[in-house]
Design an enzyme around this catalytic site. Structure first.
Site, short mmCIF file in Angstrom:
data_model
loop_
_atom_site.label_atom_id
_atom_site.label_comp_id
_atom_site.label_asym_id
_atom_site.label_seq_id
_atom_site.Cartn_x
_atom_site.Cartn_y
_atom_site.Cartn_z
N VAL A 341 6.88 -1.19 1.60
CA VAL A 341 7.35 -2.05 0.51
C VAL A 341 6.41 -1.81 -0.67
O VAL A 341 5.19 -1.76 -0.48
CB VAL A 341 7.33 -3.55 0.90
CG1 VAL A 341 7.86 -4.41 -0.23
CG2 VAL A 341 8.12 -3.79 2.17
N SER A 342 6.96 -1.67 -1.87
CA SER A 342 6.13 -1.25 -3.01
C SER A 342 4.99 -2.23 -3.25
O SER A 342 3.83 -1.83 -3.37
CB SER A 342 6.99 -1.11 -4.27
OG SER A 342 7.41 -2.39 -4.73
N ASP A 343 5.30 -3.53 -3.33
CA ASP A 343 4.22 -4.45 -3.71
C ASP A 343 3.30 -4.76 -2.54
O ASP A 343 2.13 -5.08 -2.75
CB ASP A 343 4.75 -5.73 -4.38
CG ASP A 343 5.78 -6.47 -3.57
OD1 ASP A 343 6.21 -5.95 -2.53
OD2 ASP A 343 6.16 -7.59 -3.97
N CYS A 344 3.79 -4.66 -1.32
CA CYS A 344 2.89 -4.84 -0.17
C CYS A 344 1.89 -3.69 -0.15
O CYS A 344 0.69 -3.88 0.11
CB CYS A 344 3.69 -4.88 1.13
SG CYS A 344 4.90 -6.23 1.13
N GLU A 347 -0.63 -4.45 -2.95
CA GLU A 347 -1.61 -5.51 -2.64
C GLU A 347 -2.56 -5.04 -1.53
O GLU A 347 -3.74 -5.36 -1.55
CB GLU A 347 -0.90 -6.81 -2.23
CG GLU A 347 0.06 -7.39 -3.29
CD GLU A 347 -0.58 -7.72 -4.64
OE1 GLU A 347 -1.83 -7.74 -4.73
OE2 GLU A 347 0.16 -7.91 -5.62
#
Ligand SMILES: CC(C)=CCC[C@@H](C)[C@H]1CC[C@@]2(C)C3=C(CC[C@]12C)[C@@]1(C)CC[C@H](O)C(C)(C)[C@@H]1CC3
Length: 615
Positions: A341-344, A347
């Site tokens: 997942v891009s934002d996982c 982060e």
């Protein structure tokens, strides 16, 4: 479990029933989400579930639920996704379910509407359901099912003309109407499937769908992407491989990963957990608050670091042409879920960089692995400069005309999201600061295009719309960080000034911010009855990232957060925090714990030294 004759352990029965009892609305029904008003979709499926769990027809919970269901018009008004389950159980006839042909998966992938171009969460649901629909998989009728059949309609079962209810969805459930184009296509497709398609072609398509399903199972350790496709896969395993098959056994072994036992009883999560996401933010909050020097926190950060290390995805899948490259990325939950997942990823990368490059933790994740991560992120950027959730956008928004679901909007393709885009942009900035030698020019270009995307998405009132949590405070908290990463703050950016003006206008007399979940549905800021610590944390952090010159509004917000902290150190649960597909809310119970600490910590780092200098 009922269809595959998987016994439900007695404690599960008790706890699941208790959950439904605790969560029932005053009218006896249930909604699409924790705080939603009753719908046929939820009330109908939970009604059937309670009966299959052994709750008697005459028991209060069931009586009230039945009255609610029948009051909403009965199970004929169930949206397509629910009708599929009823049909699998033999409680509804397949002729009343709009077609989901297996044939789709035989088409060449260059076609603009090919399933490989759909949003992955949507694609993985229509894969097993195409098998169930095309093969009319139906559990044998037993005494209990025969009883339940007679309880969920406003007429006797035999009097229901199922063929006429293919497009029926109750008003309580209709978030969007299915397009005329799709209704027309459905009738052509139904004719093809029912009368024209040769048996050999059905067999071929079944085989293809079976291969794709097994691939998903293998690549997720039988968890599948989410509980929705997992449950459908498990039923397909029964029909394809039989009741004693190894495949079905492995599915059974992986049921509990979705179940969650909380104070209200047992329920299913939307994923097999929030592990990576919560860990990455908890690390960032501790670091932000300067807690890493505390020995207890440091020990816990070391464990988090280990988890980040073992959860990174280390390879690309070679057997699945439909999957986005994932090497070096992070998933939302665990490594066995396996979907980047891009934002996982972003982060996770930020958390590792903080620990290894800024706090002196050992280099568990090598620079080469960090570089893989950046390569994977760069490959996920969309043409509009933004980032989607799991994949690059592969299809046209026109595909929404083919969306057969009545309950979910904008699910057919990947879109770019302000939150995901900002997360990636800020992670790239941090990476470049520590490892300036890797693809510096590509990173610069990607960052420039990303901030352009964020700027273009700002609304005239200065806010951004949030797609994954509630709502304008969440997205605005991210968006200002995109500008900050490009060196733009209150003093230098008109966008940031307008964002601050928006936030300040929404601050309440008690110093807090409180946004109601219907902001997401109605796309305008709607006040919650009370201030919410989670919204307040996002808003004050947005003001701090923006470099808003006056500390007073920030301090008033933080005072509210501090006042609501319990003697135990925790914060109590308030309104639901998250959302997906605009209409479905979803809880993130740890947001109240780490975003509060992050906000307090950020203030103590940024403002306290200045105040102390002033004496
Ligand atoms: C279609 C249906 C009803 C499937 C089950 C629910 C899933 C679609 C939801 C549950 C959790 C969910 C909201 C999630 C996401 C996508 C959709 C999910 C998986 C993502 C990964 C999208 C990107 C977001 O920024 C974020 C990382 C917060 C979320 C996390 C949870």
């Amino acid at each position: 479990m009922y269809i595959t004759k998987t016994p439900v352990p007695a404690p599960w029965r008790i706890e699941m029933t208790r959950y439904l009892a605790r969560r029932a609305n005053a009218d006896g029904g249930w909604g699409l989400h924790l705080e939603g008003r009753s719908t046929v979709f939820a009330t109908g499926l939970y009604y059937v579930m309670l009966r299959l769990l052994g709750v008697g027809k005459g028991e209060g919970l069931v009586v009230r639920a039945r009255e609610c269901l029948l009051g909403l018009g009965g199970a004929t008004g169930m949206p397509q996704w629910g009708k599929i389950w009823l049909a699998c159980l033999g409680l509804y006839k397949w002729e009343g379910v709009n077609c989901v042909p297996v044939d789709l998966w035989l088409l060449p992938s260059w076609l603009p509407f090919h399933p490989s171009r759909w949003w992955v969460q949507c694609r993985v649901v229509y894969l097993p359901t195409s098998y169930l629909w095309s093969n009319r998989c139906t559990a044998p009728l037993d005494d209990l099912l025969a009883e339940v059949r007679e309880e969920i309609y406003t007429t006797p079962y035999s009097a229901v003309d199922f063929g006429r209810h293919r497009h029926t969805a109750a008003p309580s459930d209709t978030i969007r109407s299915v397009s005329g184009l799709l209704i027309f296509l459905f009738s052509i497709l139904a004719f093809w499937c029912n009368y024209l398609r040769p048996q050999w072609l059905l067999r071929l398509a079944n085989r293809r769908v079976g291969e794709l399903m097994r691939r998903e199972e293998r690549n997720t350790d039988y968890n599948c992407l989410a509980p929705v496709n997992k449950a459908f896969h498990m039923v397909c395993a029964l029909y394809e491989d039989g009741p004693d098959s190894e495949r079905l056994r492995r599915h059974r072994d992986r049921l509990a990963v979705y179940l969650w036992l909380g104070p209200d009883g047992m329920t299913s999560g939307g994923t097999n957990g929030v592990q990576l996401w919560d860990t990455a933010f908890a690390v960032q909050a501790a670091v932000e608050a300067g807690l890493a020097s505390d020995p207890t926190v440091r020990a816990s950060l070391a464990k988090a670091h280990h988890f980040l290390d073992i959860t990174q995805l280390r390879d690309d899948l070679t057997d699945d042409p439909f999957r986005q490259g994932r090497k070096g990325g992070w998933p939302f939950s665990t490594r066995s879920n396996g979907y980047v997942v891009s934002d996982c990823t972003a982060e996770g990368l930020k958390a590792v960089l903080m620990l290894q490059k800024e706090l002196g933790f050992p280099a568990l994740v090598s620079d080469a692995r960090l570089a893989d991560c950046v390569d994977t992120l760069l490959a996920m950027q969309n043409a509009d400069g933004g980032f989607g959730s799991y994949e690059q956008t592969r299809g046209s928004p026109l595909l929404e005309y083919l969306n057969p679901a009545e309950v979910f909007n904008d699910v057919m393709i990947e879109y770019s999201y302000v939150e995901c885009t900002t997360a990636v942009l800020t992670a790239l900035a941090r990476f470049r600061a520590h490892i300036p030698g890797h693809r510096a020019r590509d990173i610069e270009g990607a960052m420039r295009r990303a901030v352009g995307f964020v700027a273009a998405r700002q609304r005239p009132d200065g806010a951004w719309y949030g797609s994954w949590a509630i709502c304008f405070t969440y997205a605005t908290f991210f968006a200002v960080q995109a500008f900050e990463a490009r060196g733009l703050q209150y003093g230098s950016s008109d966008e940031v000034r307008r964002a601050c003006a928006f936030l300040l206008a929404k601050q309440r007399d008690d110093g807090g911010w409180g946004e109601h979940y219907s902001s997401c549905v109605e796309k305008r800021y709607i006040e919650h009855e009370t201030s919410q610590v989670v919204n307040t944390a996002w808003a004050v952090m947005a003001l701090m990232h923006a470099g808003y010159p006056d500390p007073e509004p920030v301090e008033r917000g933080l005072k509210l957060i501090a006042d609501r902290q319990q003697p135990s150190g925790e914060w109590l649960q308030e309104g639901v925090e998250g959302v997906f597909n605009r209409t479905c809310m979803i809880g993130y119970p740890n947001y109240k714990l780490y975003f509060t600490v992050m906000a307090l910590g950020m203030y103590s780092r940024m403002y306290l030294p200045k105040i102390q200098n002033r004496g």
